[in-house]
Enzyme design. Structure first.
Site, mmCIF file in Angstrom:
data_model
loop_
_atom_site.group_PDB
_atom_site.id
_atom_site.type_symbol
_atom_site.label_atom_id
_atom_site.label_comp_id
_atom_site.label_asym_id
_atom_site.label_seq_id
_atom_site.Cartn_x
_atom_site.Cartn_y
_atom_site.Cartn_z
ATOM 1 N N GLU A 162 0.980 10.286 9.904
ATOM 2 C CA GLU A 162 -0.397 10.750 10.098
ATOM 3 C C GLU A 162 -0.516 11.898 11.106
ATOM 4 O OE1 GLU A 162 -2.942 7.498 11.143
ATOM 5 O OE2 GLU A 162 -2.547 6.404 9.308
ATOM 6 N N GLU A 199 0.656 2.285 4.815
ATOM 7 C CA GLU A 199 -0.212 1.451 5.669
ATOM 8 C C GLU A 199 -1.534 1.225 4.963
ATOM 9 O OE1 GLU A 199 -1.128 2.783 9.667
ATOM 10 O OE2 GLU A 199 0.951 3.437 9.943
HETATM 11 C C1 FCB Z 1 -3.117 4.019 11.702
HETATM 12 C C2 FCB Z 1 -1.871 4.081 12.568
HETATM 13 C C3 FCB Z 1 -1.325 2.725 12.935
HETATM 14 C C4 FCB Z 1 -2.441 1.766 13.287
HETATM 15 C C5 FCB Z 1 -3.482 1.736 12.192
HETATM 16 C C6 FCB Z 1 -4.592 0.744 12.439
HETATM 17 O O1 FCB Z 1 -3.836 5.203 11.803
HETATM 18 O O2 FCB Z 1 -0.859 4.812 11.907
HETATM 19 O O3 FCB Z 1 -0.412 2.883 13.984
HETATM 20 O O4 FCB Z 1 -2.967 2.084 14.507
HETATM 21 O O5 FCB Z 1 -4.028 3.020 12.044
#
Ligand code: FCB
Length: 468
Positions: A182, A368
């Site tokens: 990210e 994620e």
């Molecule tokens: C994302 C991050 C991860 C965590 C989630 C909730 O943006 O990559 O580390 O904090 O959010």
């Protein structure tokens, strides 16, 4: 009498109706990041990162929480890997800490850190779990921030050197690598909004950082390919589902600016080899034109092997001149997580189909996806997180819809394996499928962990059924 135990509830629950849509060999994973779980901030030769500095600065993180101890995973990794294996996952996404491996941000790797990660990766292999290793999950060595950080071009070269050396040192134990996690957060939250480390508030610097992160990715891909020709490499971007507040032209234009400054600035150059007109219109005069040099776009567009997508939110965009890039963004409703983030499973279908149709035919991994809720240990010692079970069921079924619509989705890594240090929110937000008591370091798999294991079993049965 009705049996209300977690196990009984689970028996009554369907896992995911379209689980048969997920292909054979689908990677069922859980994800973490080094600074959020490792602790041992001063051990094994680790140096400070921008997150140590940020979290130790009074007023910047919730309650002054830091990652000094976190989940103490550095000392408890063996038991944690046993727990991970007991959850039935096939895959695990972790990150390595740059400031542990290369405390000064340049030069030889720290042997103690190499030994730690080699043991960890060998431990995964011994348990039959495939690692996906992120090289940068936001923990820039503090000395590099003091030289200017990501707004400075040289940081991209420092990262490429670090990535290459790390893959040289660990690449016999892991074949799948994510360069950056990210970069939107590293640049816009870190240097623009200032809500994340290093906490600067300067959007011009943030835009410079964004381009240098893109460049860092491209340079690292080249270095990794040279070091380990067989490695599989990609980048993970957060892809947000953006919807204009109204049909008014101003709001539609605001949504395009938000898309340019959160999604396209990272997806365009990696997958399309250019910054599109929307990106130049929004960011060119605000700093982008100052840092893009001849040849950069070819470096950034180096072919990769997969696309990592993190997805959390749908946001509503409207024109508002008091906001950065003249866009006000608010979470779409329902926004029922403890973070106030939206819970709209169809958003995941929409971002996955968009990435595959507009940006890349590469295999996609959801690296994620997850939600924070106000979990608690009940008097029976259970953590009955039915909200997270519903969330996962909804989002996984939406991922199945994307597969049915033709998206080449190959894996899903729920965020997160453990409750952990949630950046500026400290320990106040719990995303884990496993509860962590931070005082005793006890771990308790939540209902969602049992549910996820059952889903993986259901998938295995569905695949076997279709193969028979
Ligand atoms: C994302 C991050 C991860 C965590 C989630 C909730 O943006 O990559 O580390 O904090 O959010």
């Amino acid at each position: 009498m009705t049996d209300t135990t977690p196990a009984a509830r689970l028996r009554a629950e369907a896992s995911v109706e379209n689980v048969g849509a997920f292909p054979q060999g689908f990677r069922w994973g859980l994800a973490t990041a080094a600074y959020q779980i490792e602790g041992a901030a001063h051990e094994g030769g680790r140096g400070p990162s921008i997150w140590d500095t940020f979290s130790h600065t009074p007023g910047l993180s919730h309650h002054g929480d830091t990652g000094d101890i976190a989940c103490d995973h550095y000392h408890r990794w063996e038991a944690d890997l046993d727990l991970l294996a007991s959850l039935g996952v096939t895959d695990y996404r972790l990150s390595v800490s740059w400031s542990r491996l290369q405390p000064g941000g340049r030069g030889d790797l720290n042997p103690a850190a190499v030994a730690f990660y080699r043991e960890l990766l060998a431990g995964l292999s011994a348990r039959g779990i495939r690692p996906l290793v992120t090289l940068y999950h936001w923990d820039l060595p503090q000395p590099l921030e003091e030289e200017g950080g990501w707004p400075v071009r040289d940081t991209a070269y420092r990262f490429a050197e670090f990535a290459t050396k790390t893959v040289e040192a660990l690449g016999d134990l892991a074949s799948d690598w994510v360069t950056l996690n990210e970069p939107w957060c590293s640049s816009f939250l870190g240097y623009g909004r200032g809500a994340h480390a290093p906490g600067r508030q300067d959007y011009r610097a943030a835009i410079h950082a964004a381009h240098h992160l893109n460049l860092a990715h491209g340079l690292a891909v080249a270095g990794i390919r040279a070091a380990r020709p067989g490695a599989s490499v990609g980048i993970t971007n957060i892809v947000t589902d953006i919807v204009p507040a109204t049909d008014a032209p101003d709001d539609a234009a605001a949504a395009l600016r938000l898309d340019a400054s959160s999604n396209r600035i990272f997806l365009d150059p990696v997958y399309l080899g250019e910054y599109s007109a929307a990106v130049w219109d929004t960011l060119g005069e605000r700093g982008l034109a100052e840092v893009v040099l001849d040849g950069d776009l070819a470096i950034i567009a180096a072919p990769t092997d997969f696309a990592g997508v993190n997805h959390y939110q749908r946001v509503i965009a409207s024109h508002d001149e008091s906001q950065p890039f003249d866009v006000l963004e608010v979470p779409a409703e329902p926004a029922t997580t403890s973070f106030g983030w939206s819970v709209i499973p169809a958003s995941l279908t929409s971002v996955l189909t968009r990435v595959s149709r507009e940006f890349t035919p590469l295999p996609i991994y959801v690296t994620e996806n997850g939600a924070s809720y106000n979990d608690y240990v009940d008097p029976n010692g259970d953590v009955v997180d039915t909200e997270r079970v519903d969330y996962l069921r909804g989002y996984l079924s939406a991922a199945g819809d994307a597969i049915e619509a033709g998206v080449d989705l190959r894996g899903y890594y729920a965020w997160s394996f453990l409750d952990n240090f949630e950046w500026a929110e400290g320990y106040s937000k719990r995303f884990g499928l496993v509860w962590v008591d931070y005082r005793t370091q006890e771990r308790i798999p939540k209902l969602s962990a049992h549910w996820y294991r059952r889903l993986i079993e259901d998938h295995r049965a569905a695949v076997a059924h279709f193969a028979a």
